[in-house]
Scaffold this active site. Structure first.
Site, PDB file in Angstrom:
ATOM      1  N   ASP A 212       0.833  -1.197   0.000  1.00 58.95           N
ATOM      2  CA  ASP A 212       0.000   0.000   0.000  1.00 58.95           C
ATOM      3  C   ASP A 212       0.870   1.250   0.000  1.00 58.95           C
ATOM      4  O   ASP A 212       1.889   1.313   0.693  1.00 58.95           O
ATOM      5  CB  ASP A 212      -0.888  -0.036   1.251  1.00 58.95           C
ATOM      6  CG  ASP A 212      -1.869   1.108   1.317  1.00 58.95           C
ATOM      7  OD1 ASP A 212      -2.762   1.169   0.458  1.00 58.95           O
ATOM      8  OD2 ASP A 212      -1.739   1.945   2.237  1.00 58.95           O
ATOM      9  N   GLU A 272      14.681 -14.785  -0.375  1.00 60.22           N
ATOM     10  CA  GLU A 272      15.081 -15.920   0.462  1.00 60.22           C
ATOM     11  C   GLU A 272      14.055 -17.048   0.400  1.00 60.22           C
ATOM     12  O   GLU A 272      14.325 -18.166   0.840  1.00 60.22           O
ATOM     13  CB  GLU A 272      15.245 -15.476   1.917  1.00 60.22           C
ATOM     14  CG  GLU A 272      16.354 -14.469   2.151  1.00 60.22           C
ATOM     15  CD  GLU A 272      16.360 -13.962   3.588  1.00 60.22           C
ATOM     16  OE1 GLU A 272      15.739 -14.625   4.448  1.00 60.22           O
ATOM     17  OE2 GLU A 272      16.967 -12.909   3.844  1.00 60.22           O
TER      18      GLU A 272
END
EC number: 3.2.1.20
Length: 551
Positions: A212, A272
């Protein structure tokens, strides 16, 4: 093994899944209520996931469900790592992810990192004194000598972006409501705390994020005044025309260059984990596409962004579509856009672009097919697949503080947030209780159950065209080259490897004819449109489309 590894193992380990994907946005308060309180919840989303999977969507984006006092209905977070009780529990969320993955849907959640609620423990501590451990976690500033705010920055929700705090005897920055103080991302501790939030949800099994207000993360350290914006450069794409926020060029309160390094850190955490993606919301009326390009270029920040070009009130024309796509390509030749015509913040597009339209369903089908033929990822907002129009609400029914502030010139966002309609019942099959927003009775005839029984319905068209898009990879991932057209016609060629698909759209209420721009075209079927080919011309009915493979 993390929960992400466990649940994501049900999905293909495709790190590029997001490119050309179709994402279905869920506004949880209004999707499905299962506990009879008039507010949608996570269990309701889980129960309705087969509807989304049946459409052919690739992923869902869930608007905020975190703990919140709900002043801005979840976009004011007081705990980033828990579920608000009105929506359910973390266990409910785990069940949602498991079911979504079983159905082949990826799950993206809405992270609000630019600001928190004023009830967040971080802010409660920060405002308690000027010397506490979190004193610098938010944007605090002394007043001018005369007691007025530090500078001329404005809140997008109206008024000054600064609020006086009587305990610290300072102002704090709020780009939105006064109850939404802005975090100070110049502070490394704040960055670490937000990256920990990101990691928490990745370990919980999410497949990505919608970020956002991504261009609001940083502010100018020197707190310089924004310059005035000349009237001819103003537009209402990110704030209504009645809002003086449009009178400034927002170069100091947002869009700061420091954001690029933080986005790289955010991306490093995502990388990751297998097959994670993020889409950023860029809210800027002048530089939206340029900023989206900066944030998506290089493969080391966010994967895709959307700006407000197709969410603005501007009329959608063939020229406008071509202009926006070309502008984005110029800004980000290596970047990737995420296009949407509707979401939880704007008037539903079938109403926004309804001037002169006499066939509502044909118009809705054409717009859906155009959206899903553009180069980029696509977001569909709940109810869009039913061609729901903007709901008309009385002032007494409004919940949105933005609409209450600017009524009646701007009626806010409640009209696009009314509950989803599932059944042809007075409550739409949404809830057994009085809903948090009234259900538009004009929506009931368009309920899912009603359209299921009509093969010519807008719902069936969405399913048909999503299948057509998947069957023709050029529509999802290909390059785009615009073809010269006139009047109401929009044409372009999508190319992916050896596959080339010609797309032609008639964006008007009148039939139109186009001389085919290339030879050896093989008309495609399965998209739901009917056209007439005579010699080297194709005749399209009102709101018609034509698709052909270049042989």
């Amino acid at each position: 093994m993390t929960m992400n590894e466990t649940t994501s193992s049900l999905l293909e380990p495709d790190r590029d899944w997001w490119r050309g994907a179709v994402i279905y946005q869920i506004y949880p308060r209004s999707f499905q209520d299962t506990n009879g309180d008039g507010i949608g919840d996570l269990q309701g989303i889980t129960a309705r996931l087969p509807h989304i999977a049946g459409l052919g969507a690739d992923a869902i984006w869930i608007s905020p469900f975190f703990t919140s006092p709900m002043r801005d209905f979840g976009y004011d977070v007081s705990n980033y790592v828990d579920v608000d009780p009105i929506f359910g529990t973390l266990e409910d969320f785990d069940a949602l992810i498991a079911e979504a993955h079983r159905l082949g849907l990826r799950v993206m959640i809405d992270l609000v990192l630019s600001h928190t609620s004023d009830r967040h423990p971080w802010f409660v501590e920060s405002r308690s004194s000027r010397s506490n451990a979190k004193a610098d976690w938010y944007v605090w500033a002394d007043s001018k000598p005369d007691g007025t705010p530090p500078n001329n920055w404005l809140s997008i929700f109206g008024g000054s972006a600064w609020q006086w705090d009587p305990t610290r005897l300072q102002y704090y920055l709020h780009n939105f409501l006064t109850s939404q103080p802005d975090l100070n991302l110049h502070n490394p501790q704040v960055q670490e705390a937000l990256l920990a939030v990101e990691r928490f949800w990745l370990e919980r099994g999410v497949d990505g994020f919608r970020l956002d207000t991504i261009n609001f993360y940083f502010h100018d350290r020197e707190l310089r005044d924004n310059p005035a914006l000349v009237p001819e450069r103003r537009n209402a794409s990110t704030a209504p025309a009645v809002n003086p926020y449009n009178y400034q060029e927002h170069i100091y309160d947002k869009n700061r260059p420091e954001n690029l390094e933080f986005l790289k850190r955010f991306r490093a955490v995502m990388d990751e984990f297998p097959a994670i993606a993020a889409v950023g919301e860029v809210g800027d009326s002048q530089r939206g596409l340029e900023i989206a390009g900066e944030y998506t270029s290089g493969g080391d920040k966010v994967h895709m962004c959307y700006a407000f070009e197709f969410l603005a009130p501007d009329r959608l024309t063939p020229q406008r579509v071509a202009e926006v796509l070309r502008d984005f390509h110029r800004a980000a030749p290596e970047g990737w856009a995420c296009w949407a015509f509707s979401n939880h913040d704007v008037v539903r597009h079938v109403s926004r672009w309804a001037d002169g339209v006499t066939d509502h369903d044909a118009h809705a089908k054409l717009l859906a097919s155009l959206l899903m033929s553009l180069r980029g990822t696509v977001c569909i907002y709940q109810g869009e697949e039913l061609a729901l129009a903007e709901a008309e609400l009385d002032y007494e029914d409004l919940q949105d503080p933005y609409g209450i502030q600017f009524w009646p010139d701007f009626k806010g966002r409640d009209g696009c947030r009314t509950p989803m309609v599932w059944e042809s019942l007075p409550d739409g099959g949404f809830s057994s209780a009085t809903p948090w927003l009234p259900i538009s009775q004009s929506h009931i005839p368009r309920a899912v159950a009603v359209q299921e029984g009509d093969p010519a319905s807008v719902l069936h068209h969405y399913r048909r065209f999503l299948a057509f898009r998947k069957a023709n990879p050029a529509l999802a991932k290909g390059e785009i080259e615009f073809v010269e057209t006139r009047g109401s016609l929009l044409g372009f060629l999508r190319s992916h490897g050896n596959e080339k698909v010609f797309c032609l759209f008639n964006m008007s209420d009148e039939a139109a004819t186009k001389e085919l721009p290339m030879k050896r075209l093989e008309p495609l079927e399965g998209h739901g449109f009917v056209s007439e080919i005579l010699d080297h011309e194709v005749k399209l009915p009102a709101w018609g489309a034509f698709f052909a493979r270049l042989a």
